[in-house]
Design a protein around this motif. Structure first.
Motif, PDB file in Angstrom:
ATOM      1  N   PHE A 145       0.817  -1.218   0.000  1.00 48.51           N
ATOM      2  CA  PHE A 145       0.000   0.000   0.000  1.00 48.51           C
ATOM      3  C   PHE A 145       0.854   1.273   0.000  1.00 48.51           C
ATOM      4  O   PHE A 145       0.642   2.183   0.786  1.00 48.51           O
ATOM      5  N   VAL A 146       1.819   1.331  -0.900  1.00 53.47           N
ATOM      6  CA  VAL A 146       2.615   2.538  -1.074  1.00 53.47           C
ATOM      7  C   VAL A 146       1.710   3.634  -1.646  1.00 53.47           C
ATOM      8  O   VAL A 146       0.976   3.410  -2.611  1.00 53.47           O
ATOM      9  N   LYS A 147       1.770   4.831  -1.042  1.00 54.14           N
ATOM     10  CA  LYS A 147       0.835   5.902  -1.408  1.00 54.14           C
ATOM     11  C   LYS A 147       1.189   6.571  -2.729  1.00 54.14           C
ATOM     12  O   LYS A 147       0.307   6.943  -3.510  1.00 54.14           O
ATOM     13  N   HIS A 148       2.481   6.782  -2.980  1.00 53.49           N
ATOM     14  CA  HIS A 148       2.882   7.571  -4.150  1.00 53.49           C
ATOM     15  C   HIS A 148       3.953   6.865  -4.982  1.00 53.49           C
ATOM     16  O   HIS A 148       5.040   7.405  -5.193  1.00 53.49           O
ATOM     17  N   PRO A 149       3.681   5.672  -5.476  1.00 55.48           N
ATOM     18  CA  PRO A 149       4.702   4.994  -6.287  1.00 55.48           C
ATOM     19  C   PRO A 149       5.024   5.739  -7.576  1.00 55.48           C
ATOM     20  O   PRO A 149       6.085   5.531  -8.168  1.00 55.48           O
ATOM     21  N   ASP A 150       4.127   6.633  -8.002  1.00 56.63           N
ATOM     22  CA  ASP A 150       4.342   7.387  -9.231  1.00 56.63           C
ATOM     23  C   ASP A 150       5.131   8.660  -9.003  1.00 56.63           C
ATOM     24  O   ASP A 150       5.284   9.481  -9.920  1.00 56.63           O
ATOM     25  N   LYS A 151       5.686   8.835  -7.800  1.00 52.08           N
ATOM     26  CA  LYS A 151       6.432  10.047  -7.471  1.00 52.08           C
ATOM     27  C   LYS A 151       7.763   9.707  -6.800  1.00 52.08           C
ATOM     28  O   LYS A 151       8.003   8.561  -6.406  1.00 52.08           O
ATOM     29  N   LEU A 152       8.609  10.718  -6.676  1.00 49.73           N
ATOM     30  CA  LEU A 152       9.876  10.623  -5.957  1.00 49.73           C
ATOM     31  C   LEU A 152       9.770  11.452  -4.684  1.00 49.73           C
ATOM     32  O   LEU A 152       8.975  12.396  -4.612  1.00 49.73           O
ATOM     33  N   TRP A 153      10.585  11.122  -3.683  1.00 54.12           N
ATOM     34  CA  TRP A 153      10.588  11.859  -2.416  1.00 54.12           C
ATOM     35  C   TRP A 153      11.867  12.690  -2.367  1.00 54.12           C
ATOM     36  O   TRP A 153      12.957  12.184  -2.180  1.00 54.12           O
ATOM     37  N   ILE A 154      11.715  13.996  -2.616  1.00 52.76           N
ATOM     38  CA  ILE A 154      12.862  14.900  -2.696  1.00 52.76           C
ATOM     39  C   ILE A 154      12.553  16.165  -1.912  1.00 52.76           C
ATOM     40  O   ILE A 154      11.505  16.802  -2.133  1.00 52.76           O
ATOM     41  N   GLY A 155      13.435  16.529  -0.994  1.00 52.83           N
ATOM     42  CA  GLY A 155      13.269  17.762  -0.249  1.00 52.83           C
ATOM     43  C   GLY A 155      12.011  17.813   0.595  1.00 52.83           C
ATOM     44  O   GLY A 155      11.430  18.892   0.790  1.00 52.83           O
ATOM     45  N   GLY A 156      11.567  16.665   1.081  1.00 57.60           N
ATOM     46  CA  GLY A 156      10.373  16.620   1.922  1.00 57.60           C
ATOM     47  C   GLY A 156       9.068  16.654   1.160  1.00 57.60           C
ATOM     48  O   GLY A 156       8.005  16.847   1.759  1.00 57.60           O
ATOM     49  N   GLU A 157       9.107  16.460  -0.162  1.00 58.10           N
ATOM     50  CA  GLU A 157       7.898  16.486  -0.976  1.00 58.10           C
ATOM     51  C   GLU A 157       7.839  15.277  -1.902  1.00 58.10           C
ATOM     52  O   GLU A 157       8.868  14.828  -2.419  1.00 58.10           O
ATOM     53  N   TRP A 158       6.641  14.789  -2.137  1.00 62.22           N
ATOM     54  CA  TRP A 158       6.413  13.785  -3.169  1.00 62.22           C
ATOM     55  C   TRP A 158       6.211  14.531  -4.477  1.00 62.22           C
ATOM     56  O   TRP A 158       5.264  15.297  -4.619  1.00 62.22           O
ATOM     57  N   ARG A 159       7.120  14.352  -5.407  1.00 61.83           N
ATOM     58  CA  ARG A 159       7.057  15.113  -6.644  1.00 61.83           C
ATOM     59  C   ARG A 159       7.184  14.188  -7.858  1.00 61.83           C
ATOM     60  O   ARG A 159       7.786  13.116  -7.791  1.00 61.83           O
ATOM     61  N   ALA A 160       6.619  14.624  -8.974  1.00 67.23           N
ATOM     62  CA  ALA A 160       6.681  13.832 -10.211  1.00 67.23           C
ATOM     63  C   ALA A 160       8.121  13.737 -10.697  1.00 67.23           C
ATOM     64  O   ALA A 160       8.919  14.663 -10.529  1.00 67.23           O
ATOM     65  N   ALA A 161       8.449  12.628 -11.312  1.00 67.03           N
ATOM     66  CA  ALA A 161       9.783  12.446 -11.876  1.00 67.03           C
ATOM     67  C   ALA A 161       9.951  13.326 -13.097  1.00 67.03           C
ATOM     68  O   ALA A 161       9.032  13.468 -13.921  1.00 67.03           O
ATOM     69  N   HIS A 162      11.124  13.913 -13.237  1.00 69.68           N
ATOM     70  CA  HIS A 162      11.427  14.757 -14.392  1.00 69.68           C
ATOM     71  C   HIS A 162      11.290  13.980 -15.701  1.00 69.68           C
ATOM     72  O   HIS A 162      10.856  14.516 -16.725  1.00 69.68           O
ATOM     73  N   SER A 163      11.638  12.702 -15.661  1.00 73.95           N
ATOM     74  CA  SER A 163      11.610  11.879 -16.878  1.00 73.95           C
ATOM     75  C   SER A 163      10.197  11.605 -17.367  1.00 73.95           C
ATOM     76  O   SER A 163       9.972  11.379 -18.564  1.00 73.95           O
ATOM     77  N   GLY A 164       9.235  11.605 -16.447  1.00 72.59           N
ATOM     78  CA  GLY A 164       7.875  11.241 -16.807  1.00 72.59           C
ATOM     79  C   GLY A 164       7.687   9.763 -17.061  1.00 72.59           C
ATOM     80  O   GLY A 164       6.601   9.321 -17.460  1.00 72.59           O
ATOM     81  N   ARG A 165       8.731   8.973 -16.815  1.00 69.83           N
ATOM     82  CA  ARG A 165       8.662   7.538 -17.094  1.00 69.83           C
ATOM     83  C   ARG A 165       8.414   6.744 -15.809  1.00 69.83           C
ATOM     84  O   ARG A 165       8.620   7.234 -14.697  1.00 69.83           O
ATOM     85  N   MET A 166       8.013   5.488 -15.994  1.00 67.35           N
ATOM     86  CA  MET A 166       7.794   4.561 -14.892  1.00 67.35           C
ATOM     87  C   MET A 166       8.673   3.322 -15.077  1.00 67.35           C
ATOM     88  O   MET A 166       8.970   2.933 -16.204  1.00 67.35           O
ATOM     89  N   ILE A 167       9.062   2.734 -13.982  1.00 67.77           N
ATOM     90  CA  ILE A 167       9.796   1.465 -13.987  1.00 67.77           C
ATOM     91  C   ILE A 167       8.816   0.364 -13.616  1.00 67.77           C
ATOM     92  O   ILE A 167       8.202   0.397 -12.549  1.00 67.77           O
ATOM     93  N   GLU A 168       8.648  -0.597 -14.502  1.00 69.32           N
ATOM     94  CA  GLU A 168       7.725  -1.706 -14.234  1.00 69.32           C
ATOM     95  C   GLU A 168       8.386  -2.758 -13.354  1.00 69.32           C
ATOM     96  O   GLU A 168       9.582  -3.056 -13.508  1.00 69.32           O
ATOM     97  N   LEU A 169       7.609  -3.314 -12.432  1.00 69.67           N
ATOM     98  CA  LEU A 169       8.077  -4.362 -11.528  1.00 69.67           C
ATOM     99  C   LEU A 169       7.492  -5.686 -11.997  1.00 69.67           C
ATOM    100  O   LEU A 169       6.274  -5.827 -12.136  1.00 69.67           O
ATOM    101  N   VAL A 170       8.376  -6.658 -12.249  1.00 67.55           N
ATOM    102  CA  VAL A 170       7.963  -7.928 -12.839  1.00 67.55           C
ATOM    103  C   VAL A 170       8.090  -9.051 -11.822  1.00 67.55           C
ATOM    104  O   VAL A 170       9.130  -9.204 -11.174  1.00 67.55           O
TER     105      VAL A 170
END
Length: 494
Positions: free
Chosen positions: A12-37
């Motif tokens: 139950f991770v809340k923000h897998p689509d974001k990164l945790w930087i500087g105390g904030e959940w923010r979108a990745a600059h790349s806009g890409r996702m890494i799939e988990l297989v």
């Protein structure tokens, strides 16, 4: 709420689509996702945000700001410890979730996963306690002044890079050492197993860790290399392959950055005549199948008296043929899948190499009863030449090589004839003999009758198995710089 479709079942991770930087959940600059297989089904079971070079730089900048101007390094150890107690409590409450994440991502057995999760939290707690009781200001005798003091100060910004086989425990250990000593951190988990680091980041957020003290970026090799090269990183703590470790060591050497490297191994178990073939077979089969053989300290070379080779090989083969191979969530399974397709292909390539240079006793194939997943049979070779690739190179799978020798002197020489030196074992009923042989084997750790590790003691390797140690006070020291101070009279040191 957790993001549906991006988390494996039971995670139950809340923000897998974001990164945790500087105390904030923010979108990745790349806009890409890494799939988990899933290694069991070969199907995508989750995804996380992919960090690129810009995200790595942003994380370093946040950690740099938090270290240079933030409160964390300037808080008392007791204050940092209080925050870390809250982190540990949050992690402990999510151990069932951490266990499921491990099974989903790398195929670890569901029966073993709860223990792995609990171990990670215990390691975090133990390191926190060691650091909380350490004396960071010590008075020493000197002839250079009226009084001298040693100050143990945080090394700075730490890039913590964890592997995919034990992602929670290893990242938790690195984080605990860094936080209790006053460092700030960029967590860079393996792209195959990032969910544990997300849960750790959520624990830090919930505990009130100041902004920028802990950051989370998950990226592939190029972005990771960019992180290591960033001059804002004071220290790299890396666990992984020797190949990647060489690159990190060269980069850190170029700019005189600190690094701790826990790398590969090709550890030897030496069998003495007082240890039976049956005991050897049970011990070595249970060992080589642990985490499907994907353990850096794995005992993958078995050095035996030449006259006993066939007896021992037959006993091990019988044990291996009884190993239950199956899906990770089956309680009866003893050997689950390898973590990913490329790992299966790597192991198979070494098995093919072994067929050319040694005698295959058992295994070597994909099990016929499983039509999906990255499975391989436990595999045994005998008459292995210690100069061969299967004896010298880390396979990272359930492949055991038996190397026959004439006597104990040759056994020790063969054990030492390796570029690695991480672990080892002496199989004997005689503790004195085990100790005496252990003193002569050039390895960072060695135990009587099995693969033995206590994470409260220093863990690391000789030679190409790494630089530095993790665990206990020795592990803590790797996150500290030592300052000598000379004054004209004793002072109140704090």
């Amino acid at each position: 709420m957790a993001q549906p479709g991006l988390n494996p079942e039971g995670v139950f991770v809340k923000h897998p689509d974001k990164l945790w930087i500087g105390g904030e959940w923010r979108a990745a600059h790349s806009g890409r996702m890494i799939e988990l297989v899933s290694p069991n089904s070969e199907q995508v079971v989750g995804a996380v945000a992919e960090a690129d070079d810009a995200d790595m730089d942003a994380a370093v900048a946040a950690a740099r700001e938090a270290f240079d101007r933030g409160p964390w390094p300037r808080m008392s150890v007791a204050e940092r410890n209080a925050v870390m107690e809250k982190i540990a409590a949050h992690l402990r409450s999510r151990e069932p979730e951490l266990a499921r994440a491990w099974t989903a991502q790398m195929g670890g057995l569901a029966t073993f996963a709860p223990g792995m999760a609990a171990t990670g939290t215990v390691q975090f707690d133990n390191i926190r306690k060691v650091g909380a009781s350490f004396d960071y200001i010590q008075q020493r005798e000197t002839q250079a002044a009226a009084a001298a003091y040693l100050a143990y100060e945080p090394v700075g910004v730490v890039a913590a890079i964890a592997p995919w086989n034990a992602p929670y425990a290893l990242m938790a250990s690195k984080l605990a050492n860094a936080l209790i000593t006053g460092c700030t951190v960029i967590m860079k988990p393996s792209p195959e197993t990032p969910l544990e680091a997300y849960i750790i980041a959520e624990a830090c957020d919930a505990a009130g860790v100041p902004a920028g003290v802990v950051n989370l970026v998950c990226g592939h090799r190029e972005a990771s290399d960019h992180l290591v090269c960033n001059p804002g990183v004071d220290k790299v703590s890396f666990t992984g392959s020797t190949l990647a470790g060489r690159r990190i060591a060269s980069v850190c050497g170029e700019r005189i950055a600190r690094c701790t490297l826990e790398l590969g191994g090709k550890s030897a178990a030496i069998v003495r005549d007082d240890f039976s073939a049956e005991e050897t077979a049970k011990l070595m089969t249970n060992t080589i199948t642990l985490l499907s053989g994907q353990v850096c300290a794995m005992l993958s070379r078995l050095i035996v008296p030449r006259g006993r080779q066939d007896e021992i090989a037959d006993a091990i083969a019988a044990e291996m043929r009884n190993v239950k191979i199956g899906y990770s969530d089956d309680p009866a399974t003893q050997l689950g899948p390898l973590a990913m397709k490329r790992q299966l292909e790597r192991v198979e390539s070494y098995i093919e190499e072994g067929r050319k240079t040694a005698d295959l006793v058992t295994g070597g194939n994909r099990p016929t009863h499983l039509n999906q997943g990255y499975f391989i049979e436990p595999t045994l070779f005998k008459n292995v030449d210690n100069k061969s690739r299967i004896a010298q190179e880390e396979i990272f799978g359930p492949v055991l090589s038996i190397i026959p020798v004439e006597d104990e002197e040759e056994a020790i020489a063969v054990a030492n004839d390796s570029v690695y030196g991480l672990s080892g074992s002496v199989l004997t009923k005689d503790p004195q003999a085990a100790f005496d042989i252990a003193r002569r084997v050039r390895t960072g750790g060695i135990g009587q009758n099995g693969l033995k590790v206590d994470w409260n003691l220093p863990f690391g390797g000789y030679k190409q198995s790494g630089i530095g140690r993790e665990g206990g006070v020795d592990g803590l020291m790797a996150y500290l710089e030592i300052k000598a101070m000379y004054v004209d009279a004793p002072v109140r040191a704090a």
